[in-house]
Design a protein around this motif. Structure first.
Motif, PDB file in Angstrom:
ATOM      1  N   GLY A  15       0.654  -1.182   0.074  1.00  0.00           N
ATOM      2  CA  GLY A  15       0.053  -0.304   0.000  1.00  0.00           C
ATOM      3  C   GLY A  15       0.782   1.167  -0.032  1.00  0.00           C
ATOM      4  N   ALA A  16       0.156   2.482   0.018  1.00  0.00           N
ATOM      5  CA  ALA A  16       0.906   3.611   0.374  1.00  0.00           C
ATOM      6  C   ALA A  16       1.656   4.223  -0.786  1.00  0.00           C
ATOM      7  N   CYS A  17       2.257   3.253  -1.714  1.00  0.00           N
ATOM      8  CA  CYS A  17       3.141   3.689  -2.910  1.00  0.00           C
ATOM      9  C   CYS A  17       2.305   3.822  -4.053  1.00  0.00           C
ATOM     10  N   ASP A  18       2.639   4.471  -5.147  1.00  0.00           N
ATOM     11  CA  ASP A  18       2.083   4.703  -6.485  1.00  0.00           C
ATOM     12  C   ASP A  18       2.716   3.217  -7.008  1.00  0.00           C
ATOM     13  N   ALA A  19       1.972   3.139  -8.165  1.00  0.00           N
ATOM     14  CA  ALA A  19       2.491   1.835  -9.017  1.00  0.00           C
ATOM     15  C   ALA A  19       3.619   2.014  -9.670  1.00  0.00           C
ATOM     16  N   ILE A  20       4.306   1.067  -9.945  1.00  0.00           N
ATOM     17  CA  ILE A  20       5.436   1.094 -10.605  1.00  0.00           C
ATOM     18  C   ILE A  20       5.225   0.642 -12.361  1.00  0.00           C
ATOM     19  N   THR A  21       5.851   1.005 -13.191  1.00  0.00           N
ATOM     20  CA  THR A  21       5.702   0.467 -14.740  1.00  0.00           C
ATOM     21  C   THR A  21       6.166  -0.855 -14.699  1.00  0.00           C
ATOM     22  N   THR A  22       5.625  -2.046 -15.260  1.00  0.00           N
ATOM     23  CA  THR A  22       6.198  -3.078 -15.825  1.00  0.00           C
ATOM     24  C   THR A  22       6.586  -3.310 -17.328  1.00  0.00           C
ATOM     25  N   PHE A  23       7.357  -4.147 -17.599  1.00  0.00           N
ATOM     26  CA  PHE A  23       7.666  -4.450 -18.978  1.00  0.00           C
ATOM     27  C   PHE A  23       7.742  -5.930 -19.251  1.00  0.00           C
ATOM     28  N   PRO A  24       7.349  -6.300 -20.541  1.00  0.00           N
ATOM     29  CA  PRO A  24       7.459  -7.829 -20.955  1.00  0.00           C
ATOM     30  C   PRO A  24       8.790  -8.091 -21.064  1.00  0.00           C
ATOM     31  N   VAL A  25       9.177  -9.429 -20.948  1.00  0.00           N
ATOM     32  CA  VAL A  25      10.470  -9.841 -20.929  1.00  0.00           C
ATOM     33  C   VAL A  25      10.379 -11.287 -21.624  1.00  0.00           C
ATOM     34  N   LYS A  26      11.140 -11.323 -22.711  1.00  0.00           N
ATOM     35  CA  LYS A  26      11.259 -12.814 -23.133  1.00  0.00           C
ATOM     36  C   LYS A  26      12.901 -13.223 -23.466  1.00  0.00           C
ATOM     37  N   VAL A  27      13.173 -14.503 -23.466  1.00  0.00           N
ATOM     38  CA  VAL A  27      14.572 -15.033 -23.601  1.00  0.00           C
ATOM     39  C   VAL A  27      14.382 -15.887 -24.906  1.00  0.00           C
ATOM     40  N   GLU A  28      15.189 -15.226 -25.802  1.00  0.00           N
ATOM     41  CA  GLU A  28      15.415 -15.861 -27.005  1.00  0.00           C
ATOM     42  C   GLU A  28      16.953 -15.975 -27.293  1.00  0.00           C
ATOM     43  N   ASP A  29      17.311 -17.247 -27.901  1.00  0.00           N
ATOM     44  CA  ASP A  29      18.782 -17.396 -28.573  1.00  0.00           C
ATOM     45  C   ASP A  29      19.602 -17.026 -27.265  1.00  0.00           C
ATOM     46  N   GLY A  30      19.242 -17.589 -25.932  1.00  0.00           N
ATOM     47  CA  GLY A  30      20.384 -17.054 -24.734  1.00  0.00           C
ATOM     48  C   GLY A  30      20.326 -15.609 -24.623  1.00  0.00           C
ATOM     49  N   PHE A  31      19.578 -14.842 -25.026  1.00  0.00           N
ATOM     50  CA  PHE A  31      19.697 -13.333 -24.834  1.00  0.00           C
ATOM     51  C   PHE A  31      18.179 -13.017 -24.060  1.00  0.00           C
ATOM     52  N   VAL A  32      18.398 -12.003 -23.222  1.00  0.00           N
ATOM     53  CA  VAL A  32      17.234 -11.543 -22.441  1.00  0.00           C
ATOM     54  C   VAL A  32      16.705 -10.166 -23.394  1.00  0.00           C
ATOM     55  N   TRP A  33      15.613 -10.308 -23.773  1.00  0.00           N
ATOM     56  CA  TRP A  33      14.615  -9.092 -24.439  1.00  0.00           C
ATOM     57  C   TRP A  33      13.536  -8.322 -23.655  1.00  0.00           C
ATOM     58  N   VAL A  34      13.825  -7.181 -23.657  1.00  0.00           N
ATOM     59  CA  VAL A  34      12.658  -6.415 -22.860  1.00  0.00           C
ATOM     60  C   VAL A  34      12.001  -5.494 -24.002  1.00  0.00           C
ATOM     61  N   GLY A  35      10.433  -5.753 -23.672  1.00  0.00           N
ATOM     62  CA  GLY A  35       9.691  -5.010 -24.718  1.00  0.00           C
ATOM     63  C   GLY A  35       9.106  -3.555 -24.134  1.00  0.00           C
ATOM     64  N   PHE A  36       9.368  -2.700 -25.095  1.00  0.00           N
ATOM     65  CA  PHE A  36       8.967  -1.228 -24.968  1.00  0.00           C
ATOM     66  C   PHE A  36       7.829  -0.818 -26.067  1.00  0.00           C
ATOM     67  N   THR A  37       7.247   0.202 -25.752  1.00  0.00           N
ATOM     68  CA  THR A  37       6.021   0.426 -26.485  1.00  0.00           C
ATOM     69  C   THR A  37       6.382   1.601 -27.329  1.00  0.00           C
ATOM     70  N   ASP A  38       7.894   2.242 -27.079  1.00  0.00           N
ATOM     71  CA  ASP A  38       8.111   3.395 -28.029  1.00  0.00           C
ATOM     72  C   ASP A  38       9.262   2.989 -29.050  1.00  0.00           C
TER      73      ASP A  38
END
Lengths: 121, 834
Positions: free
Chosen positions: A98-121
């Motif tokens: 409680g008490a705090c604003d929400a944080i922004t979360t991002f989708p993550v996928k792992v492909e070919d041994g790499f970590v990828w993070v998805g952005f909307t921009d």
């Protein structure tokens, strides 16, 4: 803003190739840099799941969430801020203590041994 | 439908409403309530809390909506001005008339202002309502730093003195009687209380009859007699109460000669349609200015109105009280002052500790008649029960106030020994039977549930410890235990988990979770388990970083802006000039803010994550090692210079401190722990504020345990006297190891010892007399920890995989550019939070 869509439904415009998966500590977090942003990426190795969120804790505006402990509460994955132990859901970004604003979360996928993070921009 | 009009919306008036709507028959009545104050009923007993936060809402007994939700018509800011008994109507200050079937007078009381010349001057106030307080506050602001007198040294007067002190004024309590709280205390206990209050800065003037209030327009002083003058800038009158009985008088009800509306034991006045309760009611020729009898009257009135006419007010009203006055416990019960022909008194007095305990017992020593407690009222509940239930006393009644000196059991039995009729919560009149029944028959299995169902503990809260005992014991009798569980992932207490880990030899968090836990863990169980691993295997925080708290994960203390502080060990506070210069050079190089800590070492602030290994590399090269300031482990052993330099020293405290700090360094425990060694009883090292402490005395060392500073300061207790150094170390070895194995997570030694059944005597038996037969095991376990110490920072900088953890980004060599510092007295500090 708390009712974020489930990850797969978010309109990801850019998948950012962050780093090799083995560079991320198991069952803990690490920070990546994307443009001018700091993003916390969490490797829930026990469950073989990945989550990402802003590195900034909205409570006192410090770039620290990636250094927080992770865990789950009734199945909800969460991170505890290292400064004051405020916890946030890594699914919805909502503050679980409680008490705090929400944080922004991002989708993550792992492909070919790499970590990828998805952005909307 | 019948109409009940309640005149007055104070604490007792509210309680009447609460009890009325709780009974089944409430729908056949309409309740109409009038209050003259602009707000709904609030808790006057805790009025001084208003000063602390200025939050009037918080004092409310129930919000306005509570009244409408329960179908009560509430008129606040509307005073009832007349009663017409023939027509059975009332008229109000707003010119409205209301009819009643039954009228309940709960108008309470007003402060009594004695007719002293000059009492009308500006700066003279009373202490009763929130409005009074607000006016006083405004005036106090004007005379900031000035002196304020309180007329009246009773219970309310002393509360007012505290309030005045909080306003930044110098308080002077002026009392007519030769003692404080004349109704509750005898002369000796009054002296003890006086000494304590004076030491806190409250001036006390006894046996003073005020002749007149001095000043031209505004008060400037008080005159007691010729040439006896006290200069003050403000006066708060708290000289007792007068019942607000003017309505009763004007409508011709029977009145007491000195005021108050006369009632019988059904709370009925001379008019059978009018009842009176609380401080306006004169019962047994007495006005009762306490909350508990007022609440009881409210219950009697409710029952009488709904036709349960069997409920009567008790013939004798218990005036026992316990309160915390400006942080000092004061209690009095039964017959506090007793004529010698009825029995004899046992009195214990210790002025240096501001303690006074008196109990009055019958001549045969079998029954308790009353008593007084000042300074420590923790036994009040049990004493009150012994008195109220006329229970047999222990063989030596003095044990009740001195504690049993034969060792072992407390002089009091368990709360379960009380008869079922014993009233445990006197505010809400809840008996022991009702509490146990709530657990045994209604299935309430927690203190919270029992409080909700019975209302016990919801008044002053003083009965909470007893209610906790009763609930726990009742659950036990059902074969259930109150389970202390680490978190949702482990259904075990820390001690149980400790034993499991040790027995099964598990050294991996995931394995433990798979074997005896469920789910995937959280920020509560991970560090707790990490500490257990550390205590059993003495593994450093480097092996399983993901289950360490952030500070342990990075071996540094995270600070406000996400940077870290670095604290090398400076055992015993002893440091060479060369080491000092090295530390200074390194701090300057990395631009760190430096400060001396309370534990006699040096803290260097403002290091960024990536700088930590670089800084430590240099520190280690200069011969430093980690200080574990980040861990739940030994912090420091503080020392004075001792006989090495000090002309008073009895022994070498620094040498001892250095030795003992090196002995326990790196050992992880349920919480941080600290030590202290003083070279003589002047105690410059403050060893008695530490988890363990040694003080040199003639003929050896005194050994102390379980003290701490912090939020709940506690002096350590004496474990052993005049023992040699080897013995002292052996006892502390066992004590720490026993603590590590049995304490709950994040419990300091003081809190742990408080919970340990049998307390210090039990602990002495375990570590000195080996009553559990585990001394050899504890010795071996401690020695194993001592022998396997290694500096975890040395390990970190020498191991590339560990060093790699200290990068801010995993995908970039850049560092965090969001951190900003500003300058402060020639050093730096974090920029204020946005």
């Amino acid at each position: 803003m708390n009712t974020q869509e489930p990850m797969e439904k978010i309109a990801v415009k850019t998948w950012f190739k962050a780093a090799p998966a083995e560079k991320f500590p198991k069952n803990a977090g690490a920070c990546i840099k994307y443009k001018d942003q700091q993003i916390a990426v969490f490797n829930f190795a026990r469950e073989n799941k990945w989550y990402a969120c802003q590195n900034l804790c909205p409570h006192k505006m410090e770039m620290v969430l990636s250094r927080g402990m992770i865990g789950e509460e009734n199945g909800e994955p969460k991170v505890a801020c290292p400064l004051h132990k405020n916890t946030f859901s890594l699914k919805t970004g909502e503050s679980l203590t409680g008490a705090c604003d929400a944080i922004t979360t991002f989708p993550v996928k792992v492909e070919d041994g790499f970590v990828w993070v998805g952005f909307t921009d | 439908m019948k109409t009940i009009v309640v005149v007055g919306n104070g604490m007792v008036g509210y309680k009447f409403c609460e009890k009325f709507v709780a009974q089944a028959n409430k729908d056949s009545y309409q309740l109409v309530v009038f209050g003259e104050e602009p707000r709904v009923a609030y808790d006057r007993v805790h009025l001084s809390e208003y000063f602390e936060d200025g939050d009037a809402e918080r004092l409310s007994l129930a919000p306005k909506t509570w009244y409408s939700d329960h179908g009560i018509q509430l008129h606040i800011d509307e005073r009832v001005t007349e009663i017409n008994r023939n027509a059975k109507t009332i008229g109000t200050s707003k010119g409205t008339q209301y009819a009643y079937d039954t009228l309940v007078m709960a108008t309470g009381s007003a402060p009594f202002v004695p007719p002293i010349r000059g009492v009308e001057k500006k700066g003279v106030f009373v202490y009763r309502t929130i409005e009074d307080l607000e006016e006083t506050l405004i005036y106090a602001e004007k005379i900031k730093g000035g002196k304020a007198a309180i007329l009246g040294g009773g219970l309310l007067g002393l509360e007012a003195a505290k309030a005045v002190m909080d306003m930044g004024l110098e308080p002077h309590v002026v009392e007519f009687a030769p003692k404080l709280m004349p109704r509750q205390l005898d002369t000796r206990s009054s002296k003890v209380l006086q000494g304590k209050l004076e030491s806190m800065g409250i001036n006390i003037h006894l046996s003073k009859a005020t002749n007149q209030i001095l000043g031209n327009g505004c008060i400037t002083g008080m005159e007691f007699g010729e040439d006896d003058i006290l200069d003050v800038d403000m006066l708060v009158v708290s000289a007792g109460i007068r019942p607000r009985d003017e309505l009763g008088k004007s409508c011709g009800l029977e009145m007491g000669t000195r005021g108050g509306i006369v009632v019988n034991n059904q709370m009925r006045t001379s008019d059978p349609h009018i009842l009176a309760i609380g401080e306006v009611a004169l019962y047994n020729q007495m006005i009762y200015g306490l909350v508990a009898p007022g609440y009881e009257m409210a219950q009697v009135a409710v029952d009488q109105i709904i036709g349960e006419t069997g409920t009567r007010m008790a013939a004798e009203i218990d005036m026992s009280t316990k309160l915390k006055l400006i942080g000092v416990d004061v209690a009095s019960f039964g017959t506090p002052f007793m004529p010698a022909e009825r029995g004899h008194s046992i009195i214990f007095e210790n002025k240096t500790e501001s303690l006074y305990k008196r109990i009055n017992v019958t001549h045969d020593g079998k029954k308790l008649l009353g008593g007084i407690l000042v300074g420590d009222a923790s036994d009040y509940n049990m004493l009150l029960q012994l008195y109220q239930n006329e229970m047999p006393l222990p063989e030596n009644p003095e044990d009740l106030i001195l504690g049993s000196r034969a060792g072992g059991a407390s002089a009091f039995g368990s709360a379960m020994d009380l008869p079922d009729t014993a009233v445990v919560c006197s505010c809400e009149a809840v008996t022991k039977g009702a509490i146990c029944c709530s657990v045994l028959e209604d299935g309430n299995e927690s203190v919270k549930a029992v409080s909700k169902a019975t209302k016990a503990t919801t008044g002053c809260g003083g009965c909470k410890p007893m209610v906790v005992d009763l609930v726990t014991e009742s659950l036990k009798s059902l074969g259930k235990t109150v389970k202390v569980q680490l978190c949702e992932h482990f259904e075990y207490s820390r001690q149980e988990l400790f034993d499991i880990v040790k027995l099964k030899g598990i050294d991996d968090y995931d394995k433990l979770l798979d074997l005896v836990g469920k789910g995937h863990g959280c920020e509560v169980c991970k560090p707790a388990v990490a500490a257990i691993f550390a205590s059993i295997y003495n593994e450093t925080a480097n092996r399983q970083p993901a289950i360490q708290d952030t500070n342990d994960r990075y071996l540094a203390n995270i600070q406000r802006n996400g940077t870290y502080s670095v604290v090398p060990r400076v055992a015993g506070g002893e440091i060479t000039p060369k080491q000092l210069m090295a530390m200074g050079r390194i701090a300057q190089k990395y631009d760190l803010y430096t400060k001396i800590t309370g534990g006699q070492r040096i803290d260097m602030f403002g290091a960024q994550l990536h700088e930590l290994p670089l800084i430590w590399e240099e520190l280690i090269a200069e011969g430093f090692e980690t200080g574990q300031a980040y861990g739940k482990s030994l912090r420091t052993v503080k020392s004075c210079v001792g006989s090495t330099w000090c002309r008073y020293g009895m022994d070498e405290s620094v040498s001892f401190a250095v030795e003992i700090e090196h002995r326990y360094k790196g050992i992880r425990s349920p919480h941080k722990f600290k030590g202290g060694v003083s070279g003589c009883i002047r105690e410059c090292a403050e060893a008695r504020c530490k988890d363990f402490g040694f003080i040199a005395v003639e003929g050896g060392w005194n050994v102390y345990v379980a003290g701490n500073g912090g939020a709940n300061p506690k002096h350590a207790e004496l474990l052993a006297e005049k023992v040699d150094k080897e013995t002292a170390i052996k006892y502390i070895d066992r004590y720490i190891m026993y603590y590590i194995k049995t304490a709950q997570p994040l419990t300091r030694t003081a809190a742990w010892l408080e919970k340990l059944e049998g307390g210090i005597t039990y602990l002495q038996n375990v570590v000195i007399n080996d009553s559990l037969g585990i001394a050899a095991e504890l010795d071996a376990e401690m020695q194993a920890l001592v022998d396997s110490y290694k500096c975890e920072w040395k390990e970190a900088i020498e191991t590339p995989e560990i060093r790699a953890r200290y990068a801010h980004f995993v995908n970039s060599d850049e560092t965090d550019d969001s951190i900003e510092f500003v300058s402060l007295r020639e050093q730096k500090m974090p920029k204020e939070w946005a």
